[in-house]
Scaffold this motif. Structure first.
Motif, PDB file in Angstrom:
ATOM      1  N   VAL A   7      28.590   6.080  47.687  1.00 39.53           N
ATOM      2  CA  VAL A   7      27.123   6.602  47.432  1.00 39.53           C
ATOM      3  C   VAL A   7      26.894   6.362  45.848  1.00 39.53           C
ATOM      4  O   VAL A   7      25.431   6.100  45.571  1.00 39.53           O
ATOM      5  CB  VAL A   7      26.567   8.119  47.848  1.00 39.53           C
ATOM      6  N   SER A   8      28.512   6.936  45.121  1.00 38.05           N
ATOM      7  CA  SER A   8      28.685   6.697  43.423  1.00 38.05           C
ATOM      8  C   SER A   8      28.281   4.994  43.181  1.00 38.05           C
ATOM      9  O   SER A   8      27.556   4.804  42.063  1.00 38.05           O
ATOM     10  CB  SER A   8      29.611   7.665  43.281  1.00 38.05           C
ATOM     11  N   LEU A   9      29.026   4.223  43.155  1.00 32.98           N
ATOM     12  CA  LEU A   9      28.638   3.171  43.752  1.00 32.98           C
ATOM     13  C   LEU A   9      27.613   2.700  43.877  1.00 32.98           C
ATOM     14  O   LEU A   9      26.690   1.393  42.762  1.00 32.98           O
ATOM     15  CB  LEU A   9      29.648   2.123  44.572  1.00 32.98           C
ATOM     16  N   GLY A  10      26.761   2.909  44.354  1.00 33.44           N
ATOM     17  CA  GLY A  10      25.552   2.532  44.901  1.00 33.44           C
ATOM     18  C   GLY A  10      24.287   3.174  43.520  1.00 33.44           C
ATOM     19  O   GLY A  10      23.215   2.504  43.060  1.00 33.44           O
ATOM     20  N   LEU A  11      24.680   4.420  42.826  1.00 30.11           N
ATOM     21  CA  LEU A  11      24.742   4.683  41.892  1.00 30.11           C
ATOM     22  C   LEU A  11      24.283   3.822  41.183  1.00 30.11           C
ATOM     23  O   LEU A  11      23.278   4.197  40.167  1.00 30.11           O
ATOM     24  CB  LEU A  11      24.537   6.287  42.195  1.00 30.11           C
ATOM     25  N   ALA A  12      25.896   3.909  41.117  1.00 32.95           N
ATOM     26  CA  ALA A  12      25.594   2.820  39.287  1.00 32.95           C
ATOM     27  C   ALA A  12      25.160   1.708  39.218  1.00 32.95           C
ATOM     28  O   ALA A  12      24.602   1.027  38.656  1.00 32.95           O
ATOM     29  CB  ALA A  12      27.454   3.166  39.614  1.00 32.95           C
ATOM     30  N   ALA A  13      25.387   0.713  40.062  1.00 28.88           N
ATOM     31  CA  ALA A  13      24.827  -0.389  40.691  1.00 28.88           C
ATOM     32  C   ALA A  13      23.010  -0.587  40.166  1.00 28.88           C
ATOM     33  O   ALA A  13      22.483  -1.207  40.025  1.00 28.88           O
ATOM     34  CB  ALA A  13      25.154  -1.064  42.080  1.00 28.88           C
ATOM     35  N   GLY A  14      22.764   0.541  41.266  1.00 31.16           N
ATOM     36  CA  GLY A  14      21.266   0.894  41.022  1.00 31.16           C
ATOM     37  C   GLY A  14      20.284   0.939  39.687  1.00 31.16           C
ATOM     38  O   GLY A  14      19.605   0.765  39.612  1.00 31.16           O
ATOM     39  N   THR A  15      21.117   2.275  38.685  1.00 36.73           N
ATOM     40  CA  THR A  15      20.826   2.599  37.835  1.00 36.73           C
ATOM     41  C   THR A  15      21.079   1.205  37.271  1.00 36.73           C
ATOM     42  O   THR A  15      20.358   1.078  35.753  1.00 36.73           O
ATOM     43  CB  THR A  15      21.283   3.571  37.091  1.00 36.73           C
ATOM     44  N   THR A  16      21.446   0.201  36.634  1.00 37.77           N
ATOM     45  CA  THR A  16      21.471  -1.072  36.448  1.00 37.77           C
ATOM     46  C   THR A  16      20.104  -1.417  36.126  1.00 37.77           C
ATOM     47  O   THR A  16      19.535  -2.168  34.754  1.00 37.77           O
ATOM     48  CB  THR A  16      22.521  -1.903  36.503  1.00 37.77           C
ATOM     49  N   ARG A  17      19.495  -1.642  36.910  1.00 39.32           N
ATOM     50  CA  ARG A  17      18.279  -1.856  37.872  1.00 39.32           C
ATOM     51  C   ARG A  17      18.847  -3.943  37.742  1.00 39.32           C
ATOM     52  O   ARG A  17      17.489  -4.197  37.311  1.00 39.32           O
ATOM     53  CB  ARG A  17      17.131  -2.180  36.637  1.00 39.32           C
ATOM     54  N   LYS A  18      19.961  -3.995  37.716  1.00 36.89           N
ATOM     55  CA  LYS A  18      19.952  -6.197  37.770  1.00 36.89           C
ATOM     56  C   LYS A  18      20.264  -6.375  38.880  1.00 36.89           C
ATOM     57  O   LYS A  18      21.298  -5.392  40.087  1.00 36.89           O
ATOM     58  CB  LYS A  18      21.505  -5.923  37.333  1.00 36.89           C
ATOM     59  N   ALA A  19      19.718  -6.950  39.433  1.00 30.40           N
ATOM     60  CA  ALA A  19      19.454  -7.518  41.114  1.00 30.40           C
ATOM     61  C   ALA A  19      21.051  -8.357  41.112  1.00 30.40           C
ATOM     62  O   ALA A  19      21.214  -8.197  42.422  1.00 30.40           O
ATOM     63  CB  ALA A  19      18.927  -8.912  41.045  1.00 30.40           C
ATOM     64  N   VAL A  20      21.889  -8.619  40.252  1.00 35.86           N
ATOM     65  CA  VAL A  20      23.151  -9.596  40.036  1.00 35.86           C
ATOM     66  C   VAL A  20      24.065  -8.398  40.540  1.00 35.86           C
ATOM     67  O   VAL A  20      25.123  -8.576  41.533  1.00 35.86           O
ATOM     68  CB  VAL A  20      23.465  -9.641  39.113  1.00 35.86           C
ATOM     69  N   ALA A  21      24.068  -7.048  39.922  1.00 36.01           N
ATOM     70  CA  ALA A  21      24.817  -5.526  39.902  1.00 36.01           C
ATOM     71  C   ALA A  21      24.314  -5.411  41.777  1.00 36.01           C
ATOM     72  O   ALA A  21      25.272  -4.411  42.500  1.00 36.01           O
ATOM     73  CB  ALA A  21      24.581  -4.702  39.208  1.00 36.01           C
ATOM     74  N   ILE A  22      23.110  -5.369  41.998  1.00 37.86           N
ATOM     75  CA  ILE A  22      22.960  -4.816  43.294  1.00 37.86           C
ATOM     76  C   ILE A  22      22.617  -5.350  44.422  1.00 37.86           C
ATOM     77  O   ILE A  22      23.885  -5.606  45.461  1.00 37.86           O
ATOM     78  CB  ILE A  22      21.245  -4.300  43.420  1.00 37.86           C
ATOM     79  N   VAL A  23      23.489  -6.814  44.496  1.00 40.64           N
ATOM     80  CA  VAL A  23      23.753  -7.644  45.710  1.00 40.64           C
ATOM     81  C   VAL A  23      25.522  -7.663  45.295  1.00 40.64           C
ATOM     82  O   VAL A  23      26.232  -8.332  46.649  1.00 40.64           O
ATOM     83  CB  VAL A  23      23.150  -9.309  45.103  1.00 40.64           C
ATOM     84  N   LEU A  24      25.789  -7.747  43.878  1.00 40.14           N
ATOM     85  CA  LEU A  24      27.676  -7.959  44.249  1.00 40.14           C
ATOM     86  C   LEU A  24      28.149  -6.836  44.900  1.00 40.14           C
ATOM     87  O   LEU A  24      29.254  -6.625  45.208  1.00 40.14           O
ATOM     88  CB  LEU A  24      28.047  -8.300  42.722  1.00 40.14           C
ATOM     89  N   SER A  25      27.891  -6.245  43.917  1.00 38.54           N
ATOM     90  CA  SER A  25      28.405  -4.260  44.966  1.00 38.54           C
ATOM     91  C   SER A  25      29.183  -4.646  46.021  1.00 38.54           C
ATOM     92  O   SER A  25      29.840  -4.242  46.756  1.00 38.54           O
ATOM     93  CB  SER A  25      27.416  -3.173  44.740  1.00 38.54           C
ATOM     94  N   PRO A  26      27.935  -4.771  47.388  1.00 39.76           N
ATOM     95  CA  PRO A  26      28.642  -4.683  48.999  1.00 39.76           C
ATOM     96  C   PRO A  26      29.516  -6.433  49.013  1.00 39.76           C
ATOM     97  O   PRO A  26      30.527  -5.823  49.716  1.00 39.76           O
ATOM     98  CB  PRO A  26      26.931  -4.857  49.979  1.00 39.76           C
ATOM     99  N   LEU A  27      29.209  -6.524  48.560  1.00 41.51           N
ATOM    100  CA  LEU A  27      29.953  -8.171  48.913  1.00 41.51           C
ATOM    101  C   LEU A  27      31.144  -8.004  48.466  1.00 41.51           C
ATOM    102  O   LEU A  27      32.206  -7.816  48.758  1.00 41.51           O
ATOM    103  CB  LEU A  27      29.787  -9.435  47.968  1.00 41.51           C
ATOM    104  N   LEU A  28      31.525  -7.266  46.741  1.00 37.83           N
ATOM    105  CA  LEU A  28      32.886  -6.798  46.338  1.00 37.83           C
ATOM    106  C   LEU A  28      33.495  -5.972  47.970  1.00 37.83           C
ATOM    107  O   LEU A  28      34.265  -6.146  47.614  1.00 37.83           O
ATOM    108  CB  LEU A  28      32.573  -6.587  45.230  1.00 37.83           C
ATOM    109  N   LEU A  29      32.659  -4.688  48.112  1.00 35.94           N
ATOM    110  CA  LEU A  29      32.930  -3.501  48.992  1.00 35.94           C
ATOM    111  C   LEU A  29      33.444  -4.633  49.915  1.00 35.94           C
ATOM    112  O   LEU A  29      34.804  -4.525  50.413  1.00 35.94           O
ATOM    113  CB  LEU A  29      32.003  -2.589  49.137  1.00 35.94           C
ATOM    114  N   ILE A  30      33.231  -5.030  50.541  1.00 38.03           N
ATOM    115  CA  ILE A  30      33.806  -6.119  51.464  1.00 38.03           C
ATOM    116  C   ILE A  30      34.676  -6.847  51.101  1.00 38.03           C
ATOM    117  O   ILE A  30      35.776  -7.033  52.365  1.00 38.03           O
ATOM    118  CB  ILE A  30      32.913  -7.341  52.357  1.00 38.03           C
ATOM    119  N   ALA A  31      34.620  -7.308  50.364  1.00 32.22           N
ATOM    120  CA  ALA A  31      36.320  -8.818  49.418  1.00 32.22           C
ATOM    121  C   ALA A  31      37.356  -7.672  49.695  1.00 32.22           C
ATOM    122  O   ALA A  31      38.402  -7.736  50.067  1.00 32.22           O
ATOM    123  CB  ALA A  31      36.056  -9.165  48.446  1.00 32.22           C
ATOM    124  N   VAL A  32      36.972  -6.142  48.849  1.00 34.28           N
ATOM    125  CA  VAL A  32      38.663  -4.977  49.031  1.00 34.28           C
ATOM    126  C   VAL A  32      38.787  -5.199  49.624  1.00 34.28           C
ATOM    127  O   VAL A  32      39.752  -4.770  49.985  1.00 34.28           O
ATOM    128  CB  VAL A  32      37.514  -4.241  47.899  1.00 34.28           C
TER     129      VAL A  32
END
Length: 82
Positions: A7-32
């Protein structure tokens, strides 16, 4: 704890308002998660991955809801009609 971290990762990605951050967050989560699954000695539970993705989505939805609430409160609708 996993859910709250996601949830904190989602909040951090969402507050940047950057589509790249919002798209990369779940992809990086799956990669890790995949990397951790490959190097772990024991088995991994994919339920944990689903919990993390759900937490990420909840964080993003909270940011979206807060932005919507801020927009509604800053521009209240007029109740009087001409």
């Amino acid at each position: 704890m996993l859910f709250l971290t996601a949830v904190s990762l989602g909040l951090a990605a969402g507050t940047t308002r950057k589509a790249v951050a919002i798209v990369l967050s779940p992809l990086l989560l799956i990669a890790v998660f995949g990397l951790a699954a490959m190097v772990s000695a024991g088995g991994v539970s994919f339920i944990d991955l689903l919990i993390a993705i759900a937490g990420l989505n909840v964080g993003l939805i909270c940011v979206l809801g807060a932005m919507l609430l801020a927009a509604v409160l800053s521009h209240p609708a007029s109740t009087s009609r001409p």
